[in-house]
Design an enzyme around this catalytic site. Structure first.
Site, PDB file in Angstrom:
ATOM      1  CG  ASN A 135      47.601  37.310  35.857  1.00 22.20           C
ATOM      2  OD1 ASN A 135      47.170  36.190  36.130  1.00 22.20           O
ATOM      3  ND2 ASN A 135      46.875  38.209  35.211  1.00 22.20           N
ATOM      4  CD1 TRP A 136      52.628  32.546  36.263  1.00 24.37           C
ATOM      5  CD2 TRP A 136      52.009  30.677  37.326  1.00 24.37           C
ATOM      6  NE1 TRP A 136      53.699  32.124  37.020  1.00 24.37           N
ATOM      7  CE2 TRP A 136      53.348  30.979  37.682  1.00 24.37           C
ATOM      8  CE3 TRP A 136      51.408  29.552  37.875  1.00 24.37           C
ATOM      9  CZ2 TRP A 136      54.081  30.174  38.553  1.00 24.37           C
ATOM     10  CZ3 TRP A 136      52.141  28.753  38.747  1.00 24.37           C
ATOM     11  CH2 TRP A 136      53.467  29.067  39.082  1.00 24.37           C
ATOM     12  CE  LYS A 137      47.432  37.794  31.460  1.00 25.09           C
ATOM     13  NZ  LYS A 137      47.093  38.741  30.434  1.00 25.09           N
ATOM     14  CD  GLU A 170      43.367  38.822  30.655  1.00 27.78           C
ATOM     15  OE1 GLU A 170      43.515  37.892  31.459  1.00 27.78           O
ATOM     16  OE2 GLU A 170      44.320  39.360  30.053  1.00 27.78           O
ATOM     17  N   GLY A 196      49.072  42.191  27.134  1.00 27.69           N
ATOM     18  CA  GLY A 196      49.203  41.070  26.199  1.00 27.69           C
ATOM     19  C   GLY A 196      49.302  41.501  24.744  1.00 27.69           C
ATOM     20  N   GLY A 216      52.221  39.535  33.109  1.00 31.34           N
ATOM     21  CA  GLY A 216      51.468  38.426  32.516  1.00 31.34           C
ATOM     22  C   GLY A 216      52.396  37.493  31.755  1.00 31.34           C
ATOM     23  N   GLY A 217      52.449  37.676  30.443  1.00 33.19           N
ATOM     24  CA  GLY A 217      53.202  36.767  29.563  1.00 33.19           C
ATOM     25  C   GLY A 217      54.608  36.452  30.042  1.00 33.19           C
ATOM     26  CD  GLU A 256      47.584  44.641  34.907  1.00 34.38           C
ATOM     27  OE1 GLU A 256      48.697  44.115  34.831  1.00 34.38           O
ATOM     28  OE2 GLU A 256      46.513  44.012  34.793  1.00 34.38           O
ATOM     29  CB  SER A 277      53.478  44.643  26.963  1.00 30.92           C
ATOM     30  OG  SER A 277      52.320  44.096  26.353  1.00 30.92           O
ATOM     31  CG  HIS A 294      43.502  40.903  35.000  1.00 31.04           C
ATOM     32  ND1 HIS A 294      43.196  40.744  33.665  1.00 31.04           N
ATOM     33  CD2 HIS A 294      44.853  41.021  35.070  1.00 31.04           C
ATOM     34  CE1 HIS A 294      44.334  40.752  32.976  1.00 31.04           C
ATOM     35  NE2 HIS A 294      45.348  40.913  33.798  1.00 31.04           N
TER      36      HIS A 294
HETATM   37  C1  PEP Z   1      48.463  41.018  33.063  1.00 34.61           C
HETATM   38  O1  PEP Z   1      47.913  39.984  32.760  1.00 34.61           O
HETATM   39  O2  PEP Z   1      48.157  41.565  34.130  1.00 34.61           O
HETATM   40  C2  PEP Z   1      49.461  41.596  32.150  1.00 34.61           C
HETATM   41  C3  PEP Z   1      49.991  42.749  32.463  1.00 34.61           C
HETATM   42  O3  PEP Z   1      49.781  40.856  31.045  1.00 34.61           O
HETATM   43  P1  PEP Z   1      51.033  41.106  30.053  1.00 34.61           P
HETATM   44  O4  PEP Z   1      52.250  41.348  30.902  1.00 34.61           O
HETATM   45  O5  PEP Z   1      51.133  39.862  29.238  1.00 34.61           O
HETATM   46  O6  PEP Z   1      50.701  42.316  29.229  1.00 34.61           O
END
Ligand code: PEP
Length: 250
Positions: free
Chosen positions: A9-11, A97, A173, A233-234, A167, A212, A95
């Site tokens: 997920n590049w956000k 967010e 994040g 994500g990251g 999640e 994470s 998600h």
């Molecule tokens: C996400 O955005 O779905 C996510 C899990 O982010 P991260 O891996 O950065 O915690």
């Protein structure tokens, strides 16, 4: 056997200058040594570019959002039909967010899920509790409520063509990861909740963990019985890390 999935997920990150080499490296790295199905979910605006580059490779792509409406006067929205126009196969829905920054409700999310499926787009449905909900011992209640919204709008059969991502919001994040045991407990609960309505669908449903995930913790999470890969994500913005996570499903 459930084939594992690793979805990035590049956000709202990157520009053409960074996304093109990132995608090139991911495409080159997803070879026969990777057992997982690999998906990248990009911002809307890069979907045409990604669709062109990804055609005939082992990497698939998705969107990070979708409108619950079919078409019409919804300024700024992107419809399922538009995503399908560029062969988009997956969409992240619900998600944290979207739920907590943009105020999407369980019903908005259920409507988006339904709309995606009406157009043959596979939802990656995110569920998960806030830190205060975990601390108040409400994790199970929250996750079941989020899944029930889908079951009552689209029925259990809809999960045949869907992916779920658990999640925990406190792990997204933040660098804090759920332990494999904490994650497994919720994954098992999700599978058991769905099994009450349809055991066959529950046992074939892919349930990803997100929050994470890094190369250093991916293998121990993915080794758990009900964890079928990750939503990343990251770490999906660094091709080496993302590819190492893809290989951690092997
Ligand atoms: C996400 O955005 O779905 C996510 C899990 O982010 P991260 O891996 O950065 O915690």
């Amino acid at each position: 056997m459930r084939k594992p999935i690793v979805a990035g997920n590049w956000k709202m990150n990157g520009t053409q200058e960074s996304i093109v080499p990132l995608l090139d490296r991911v495409i080159a790295g997803v070879d026969t040594s990777v057992n997982a199905q690999v998906i990248v979910c990009s911002p809307y605006i890069y979907i045409p570019l990604i669709a062109g580059k990804i055609a005939d490779t082992a990497v698939e792509f998705g969107s990070q959002n979708i409108s619950e409406f079919e078409s019409g006067a919804y300024t700024g929205e992107i419809s399922a039909q538009m995503l399908k126009d560029f062969d988009c196969e997956y969409v992240i829905i619900g998600h944290s967010e979207r739920r907590h920054v943009f105020g999407e409700t369980d019903q908005n999310i259920a409507d988006k899920y339904k709309k995606a499926q009406e157009h043959g787009i596979i939802p990656i449905l995110c569920v998960g509790e806030l830190l205060e909900e975990r601390e108040a011992d409400k994790t199970a209640e929250v996750v079941i409520r989020q899944i029930d919204a889908i079951l009552s709008t689209s029925g259990v059969e809809s999960l045949q063509n869907a992916i779920i991502a658990y999640e925990p919001v406190w792990a997204i994040g933040t660098g804090k990861t759920a332990t494999p045991e904490q994650a497994e407990e919720v994954h098992k609960l999700i599978r058991e909740t769905i099994a009450k309505q349809n055991g066959t669908i529950a046992s074939s449903l892919r349930i990803l963990y997100g929050g994470s995930v890094k190369p250093s913790n991916a293998a121990e999470l993915f080794a758990m019985e009900d964890i079928d890969g990750g939503l990343i994500g990251g770490a999906s913005l660094e091709s080496e890390d993302f590819l190492a996570i893809c290989k951690a499903t092997n």
